[in-house]
Write a protein that holds these residues in place. Structure first.
Motif, PDB file in Angstrom:
ATOM      1  N   HIS A 214       0.813  -1.217   0.000  1.00 24.29           N
ATOM      2  CA  HIS A 214       0.000   0.000   0.000  1.00 24.29           C
ATOM      3  C   HIS A 214       0.848   1.270   0.000  1.00 24.29           C
ATOM      4  O   HIS A 214       0.443   2.278  -0.572  1.00 24.29           O
ATOM      5  CB  HIS A 214      -0.965  -0.013   1.184  1.00 24.29           C
ATOM      6  CG  HIS A 214      -2.127  -0.926   0.974  1.00 24.29           C
ATOM      7  ND1 HIS A 214      -3.229  -0.961   1.798  1.00 24.29           N
ATOM      8  CD2 HIS A 214      -2.368  -1.849   0.001  1.00 24.29           C
ATOM      9  CE1 HIS A 214      -4.093  -1.860   1.358  1.00 24.29           C
ATOM     10  NE2 HIS A 214      -3.591  -2.410   0.272  1.00 24.29           N
ATOM     11  N   ALA A 215       2.020   1.217   0.618  1.00 22.59           N
ATOM     12  CA  ALA A 215       2.915   2.371   0.540  1.00 22.59           C
ATOM     13  C   ALA A 215       3.358   2.621  -0.899  1.00 22.59           C
ATOM     14  O   ALA A 215       3.498   3.768  -1.343  1.00 22.59           O
ATOM     15  CB  ALA A 215       4.126   2.161   1.436  1.00 22.59           C
ATOM     16  N   ARG A 216       3.571   1.535  -1.632  1.00 22.03           N
ATOM     17  CA  ARG A 216       3.937   1.655  -3.052  1.00 22.03           C
ATOM     18  C   ARG A 216       2.775   2.242  -3.855  1.00 22.03           C
ATOM     19  O   ARG A 216       2.967   3.098  -4.731  1.00 22.03           O
ATOM     20  CB  ARG A 216       4.292   0.259  -3.574  1.00 22.03           C
ATOM     21  CG  ARG A 216       4.479   0.104  -5.058  1.00 22.03           C
ATOM     22  CD  ARG A 216       5.745   0.726  -5.542  1.00 22.03           C
ATOM     23  NE  ARG A 216       5.560   2.105  -5.968  1.00 22.03           N
ATOM     24  CZ  ARG A 216       6.548   2.948  -6.178  1.00 22.03           C
ATOM     25  NH1 ARG A 216       7.791   2.593  -5.951  1.00 22.03           N
ATOM     26  NH2 ARG A 216       6.294   4.174  -6.587  1.00 22.03           N
ATOM     27  N   LEU A 217       1.552   1.802  -3.558  1.00 21.78           N
ATOM     28  CA  LEU A 217       0.383   2.328  -4.262  1.00 21.78           C
ATOM     29  C   LEU A 217       0.208   3.817  -3.991  1.00 21.78           C
ATOM     30  O   LEU A 217      -0.208   4.569  -4.877  1.00 21.78           O
ATOM     31  CB  LEU A 217      -0.885   1.566  -3.842  1.00 21.78           C
ATOM     32  CG  LEU A 217      -0.928   0.064  -4.139  1.00 21.78           C
ATOM     33  CD1 LEU A 217      -2.280  -0.508  -3.730  1.00 21.78           C
ATOM     34  CD2 LEU A 217      -0.646  -0.214  -5.608  1.00 21.78           C
ATOM     35  N   PHE A 218       0.526   4.241  -2.759  1.00 21.81           N
ATOM     36  CA  PHE A 218       0.382   5.668  -2.468  1.00 21.81           C
ATOM     37  C   PHE A 218       1.455   6.478  -3.185  1.00 21.81           C
ATOM     38  O   PHE A 218       1.196   7.600  -3.633  1.00 21.81           O
ATOM     39  CB  PHE A 218       0.439   5.926  -0.965  1.00 21.81           C
ATOM     40  CG  PHE A 218      -0.083   7.294  -0.598  1.00 21.81           C
ATOM     41  CD1 PHE A 218      -1.446   7.525  -0.518  1.00 21.81           C
ATOM     42  CD2 PHE A 218       0.776   8.356  -0.368  1.00 21.81           C
ATOM     43  CE1 PHE A 218      -1.943   8.787  -0.210  1.00 21.81           C
ATOM     44  CE2 PHE A 218       0.299   9.622  -0.061  1.00 21.81           C
ATOM     45  CZ  PHE A 218      -1.064   9.831   0.022  1.00 21.81           C
ATOM     46  N   ALA A 219       2.657   5.930  -3.302  1.00 23.88           N
ATOM     47  CA  ALA A 219       3.692   6.621  -4.074  1.00 23.88           C
ATOM     48  C   ALA A 219       3.250   6.783  -5.526  1.00 23.88           C
ATOM     49  O   ALA A 219       3.486   7.828  -6.147  1.00 23.88           O
ATOM     50  CB  ALA A 219       5.010   5.859  -3.991  1.00 23.88           C
ATOM     51  N   ASP A 220       2.576   5.765  -6.072  1.00 20.54           N
ATOM     52  CA  ASP A 220       2.057   5.871  -7.442  1.00 20.54           C
ATOM     53  C   ASP A 220       0.981   6.949  -7.532  1.00 20.54           C
ATOM     54  O   ASP A 220       0.911   7.696  -8.516  1.00 20.54           O
ATOM     55  CB  ASP A 220       1.493   4.523  -7.896  1.00 20.54           C
ATOM     56  CG  ASP A 220       2.563   3.448  -8.019  1.00 20.54           C
ATOM     57  OD1 ASP A 220       3.762   3.802  -8.120  1.00 20.54           O
ATOM     58  OD2 ASP A 220       2.205   2.254  -8.009  1.00 20.54           O
ATOM     59  N   LEU A 221       0.128   7.026  -6.505  1.00 19.51           N
ATOM     60  CA  LEU A 221      -0.877   8.091  -6.454  1.00 19.51           C
ATOM     61  C   LEU A 221      -0.200   9.458  -6.485  1.00 19.51           C
ATOM     62  O   LEU A 221      -0.616  10.362  -7.222  1.00 19.51           O
ATOM     63  CB  LEU A 221      -1.716   7.939  -5.183  1.00 19.51           C
ATOM     64  CG  LEU A 221      -2.707   9.051  -4.812  1.00 19.51           C
ATOM     65  CD1 LEU A 221      -3.889   8.464  -4.055  1.00 19.51           C
ATOM     66  CD2 LEU A 221      -2.065  10.144  -3.959  1.00 19.51           C
ATOM     67  N   MET A 222       0.850   9.614  -5.704  1.00 21.29           N
ATOM     68  CA  MET A 222       1.547  10.894  -5.654  1.00 21.29           C
ATOM     69  C   MET A 222       2.170  11.241  -7.002  1.00 21.29           C
ATOM     70  O   MET A 222       2.137  12.404  -7.427  1.00 21.29           O
ATOM     71  CB  MET A 222       2.619  10.854  -4.561  1.00 21.29           C
ATOM     72  CG  MET A 222       2.048  10.697  -3.157  1.00 21.29           C
ATOM     73  SD  MET A 222       3.339  10.584  -1.892  1.00 21.29           S
ATOM     74  CE  MET A 222       3.856  12.306  -1.799  1.00 21.29           C
ATOM     75  N   ALA A 223       2.697  10.238  -7.675  1.00 26.42           N
ATOM     76  CA  ALA A 223       3.268  10.495  -8.998  1.00 26.42           C
ATOM     77  C   ALA A 223       2.195  10.971  -9.964  1.00 26.42           C
ATOM     78  O   ALA A 223       2.436  11.882 -10.778  1.00 26.42           O
ATOM     79  CB  ALA A 223       3.951   9.231  -9.522  1.00 26.42           C
ATOM     80  N   ASP A 224       0.998  10.390  -9.896  1.00 24.38           N
ATOM     81  CA  ASP A 224      -0.096  10.838 -10.753  1.00 24.38           C
ATOM     82  C   ASP A 224      -0.500  12.279 -10.461  1.00 24.38           C
ATOM     83  O   ASP A 224      -1.019  12.974 -11.344  1.00 24.38           O
ATOM     84  CB  ASP A 224      -1.315   9.920 -10.570  1.00 24.38           C
ATOM     85  CG  ASP A 224      -1.392   8.845 -11.650  1.00 24.38           C
ATOM     86  OD1 ASP A 224      -0.455   8.755 -12.460  1.00 24.38           O
ATOM     87  OD2 ASP A 224      -2.392   8.097 -11.677  1.00 24.38           O
ATOM     88  N   LEU A 225      -0.285  12.716  -9.221  1.00 24.28           N
ATOM     89  CA  LEU A 225      -0.612  14.091  -8.847  1.00 24.28           C
ATOM     90  C   LEU A 225       0.588  15.026  -8.970  1.00 24.28           C
ATOM     91  O   LEU A 225       0.548  16.160  -8.490  1.00 24.28           O
ATOM     92  CB  LEU A 225      -1.146  14.121  -7.407  1.00 24.28           C
ATOM     93  CG  LEU A 225      -2.509  13.451  -7.185  1.00 24.28           C
ATOM     94  CD1 LEU A 225      -2.857  13.430  -5.706  1.00 24.28           C
ATOM     95  CD2 LEU A 225      -3.603  14.148  -7.983  1.00 24.28           C
ATOM     96  N   ALA A 226       1.643  14.547  -9.620  1.00 27.07           N
ATOM     97  CA  ALA A 226       2.859  15.349  -9.832  1.00 27.07           C
ATOM     98  C   ALA A 226       3.474  15.805  -8.522  1.00 27.07           C
ATOM     99  O   ALA A 226       3.909  16.954  -8.373  1.00 27.07           O
ATOM    100  CB  ALA A 226       2.561  16.544 -10.741  1.00 27.07           C
ATOM    101  N   LEU A 227       3.498  14.886  -7.547  1.00 24.76           N
ATOM    102  CA  LEU A 227       4.126  15.142  -6.256  1.00 24.76           C
ATOM    103  C   LEU A 227       5.422  14.361  -6.149  1.00 24.76           C
ATOM    104  O   LEU A 227       5.587  13.310  -6.782  1.00 24.76           O
ATOM    105  CB  LEU A 227       3.190  14.736  -5.115  1.00 24.76           C
ATOM    106  CG  LEU A 227       1.918  15.576  -4.939  1.00 24.76           C
ATOM    107  CD1 LEU A 227       0.962  14.882  -3.981  1.00 24.76           C
ATOM    108  CD2 LEU A 227       2.262  16.977  -4.433  1.00 24.76           C
ATOM    109  N   GLU A 228       6.324  14.843  -5.329  1.00 29.47           N
ATOM    110  CA  GLU A 228       7.561  14.129  -5.040  1.00 29.47           C
ATOM    111  C   GLU A 228       7.239  12.891  -4.203  1.00 29.47           C
ATOM    112  O   GLU A 228       6.484  12.976  -3.221  1.00 29.47           O
ATOM    113  CB  GLU A 228       8.514  15.061  -4.272  1.00 29.47           C
ATOM    114  CG  GLU A 228       9.755  14.388  -3.732  1.00 29.47           C
ATOM    115  CD  GLU A 228      10.580  13.740  -4.818  1.00 29.47           C
ATOM    116  OE1 GLU A 228      10.734  12.510  -4.764  1.00 29.47           O
ATOM    117  OE2 GLU A 228      11.069  14.468  -5.702  1.00 29.47           O
ATOM    118  N   THR A 229       7.765  11.734  -4.582  1.00 32.23           N
ATOM    119  CA  THR A 229       7.407  10.479  -3.916  1.00 32.23           C
ATOM    120  C   THR A 229       8.416  10.030  -2.869  1.00 32.23           C
ATOM    121  O   THR A 229       8.242   8.965  -2.282  1.00 32.23           O
ATOM    122  CB  THR A 229       7.242   9.355  -4.955  1.00 32.23           C
ATOM    123  OG1 THR A 229       8.487   9.162  -5.641  1.00 32.23           O
ATOM    124  CG2 THR A 229       6.140   9.683  -5.950  1.00 32.23           C
TER     125      THR A 229
END
Length: 345
Positions: free
Chosen positions: A187-202
């Protein structure tokens, strides 16, 4: 992704910037390995929910997670740092015991199970679903990254302190949180992917300097409860609160992501939680909480305290977010850089 990212690249987060005398002394000691540290009297004089003690506590807790770049690993158990951490914990815990709502476990759990989970329709997930804009969803994700990039880690500490049904139920839920054996589904990996979709630093811990005290306190609570065997009942109560209240909020946040056109990874994280946590909610109620209280009924007040403390601190964070956003202000200590348009993939 930069060093320290969730996908396992080398590197640890840098030390955050201090926010007052307490955190300055702690961070300076972590940086140099020497110097004066805050006394118990200095810590007790400060607001236990304030940014300075909360950041100092966050930095000390992070020694038990990923650590910091340039800080030796063996500082994790340095006696002088542990003494400071103990004073910070005592003031935080004393304040929480005074401020958290008091009830029995049945009443506390019933409050969590009512839809919309103790919320009158004006909470953060309702707001983001109805009218949240891209900049607000990005701020929300940046703040939540302080937990979600280590999701389930703080609760794993309770496993050796449980037995029987409570342990089996907890392990079953944690197994799902850690990807059921698949690294790409952690789930931590999935949240990092979410952040990438929102153009956030992961990168892990990247946004700590932007996080207000209210956000730091919600993350510190789970570390506080997880690291102490004497608080194992409260840790279970905290875990139960997250799992029971997650599905309706996750559904609303998934709808918010779809409404603003975020990418599939941003939507997937909350879709996954809406489904998985609906199952987890039954397991946590019947097996984890029920099993623990069958084996250790004397922990009922602690479980209820864990629920009440979580609700109290999440309420403080929600009030800060909504107050800021409704006034058209950033809820962070400084606004995020603008996202490229369009976001998502």
């Amino acid at each position: 992704m930069s060093a320290g990212a969730v996908d396992g690249h080398l590197g640890a987060p840098r030390l955050p910037d201090p926010r007052g005398g307490l955190s300055d002394a702690v961070l300076s000691w972590l940086r140099t390995g020497s110097g004066p540290l805050p006394t118990g009297e200095e810590i007790r004089r400060d607001d236990p929910y304030g940014a300075d003690p909360q950041l100092a506590l966050y930095a000390l807790y992070e020694l038990h997670y990923q650590g910091f770049d340039g800080v030796p690993d063996d500082h994790e158990w340095d006696p002088s740092l542990l003494a400071v951490r103990r004073f910070l914990e005592q003031t935080f815990l004393t304040a929480l015991r005074a401020d958290a709502p008091v009830s029995g476990v049945p009443e506390a759990m019933a409050g969590l199970l009512s839809e919309p989970a103790g919320d009158d329709g004006t909470g953060v997930s309702h707001y983001l679903k109805r009218e949240g804009r891209l900049w607000q969803l990005r701020e929300y994700a940046a703040l939540r990254s302080l937990y979600h990039l280590k999701e389930a880690d703080p609760h794993a500490w309770v496993l050796p302190r449980l037995r029987g049904r409570a342990k089996a139920g907890m392990v079953a839920i944690e197994f799902d949180e850690f990807g059921a054996g698949r690294a790409e589904d952690i789930h931590a990996r999935l949240f990092a992917d979410l952040m990438a979709d929102l153009a956030l630093e992961t990168a892990y811990g990247h946004y700590v300097d932007l996080a207000p005290a209210e956000a730091l306190a919600t993350v510190n609570l789970m570390s506080l409860l997880g690291l102490h065997r004497s608080l194992r009942g409260a840790s279970v109560g905290h875990f139960a609160t997250l799992e029971v209240t997650s599905p309706p909020g996750a559904r609303r946040l998934a709808e918010a992501m779809r409404r603003i056109g975020a990418g599939p990874a941003a939507q997937r994280f909350y879709d996954e939680h809406a489904v998985a946590d609906a199952v987890h909610e039954q397991v946590v109620r019947k097996e984890v909480v029920g099993g623990l209280l069958r084996d250790a009924p004397h922990l009922e007040a602690d479980v209820a305290f864990g629920i009440g403390a979580t609700v109290f601190l999440e309420g403080r964070l929600a009030a800060h977010l909504l107050r800021s956003w409704q006034a058209e202000h950033s809820a962070l200590r400084a606004p995020l850089p603008r996202a490229p348009s369009p976001v998502g993939g």
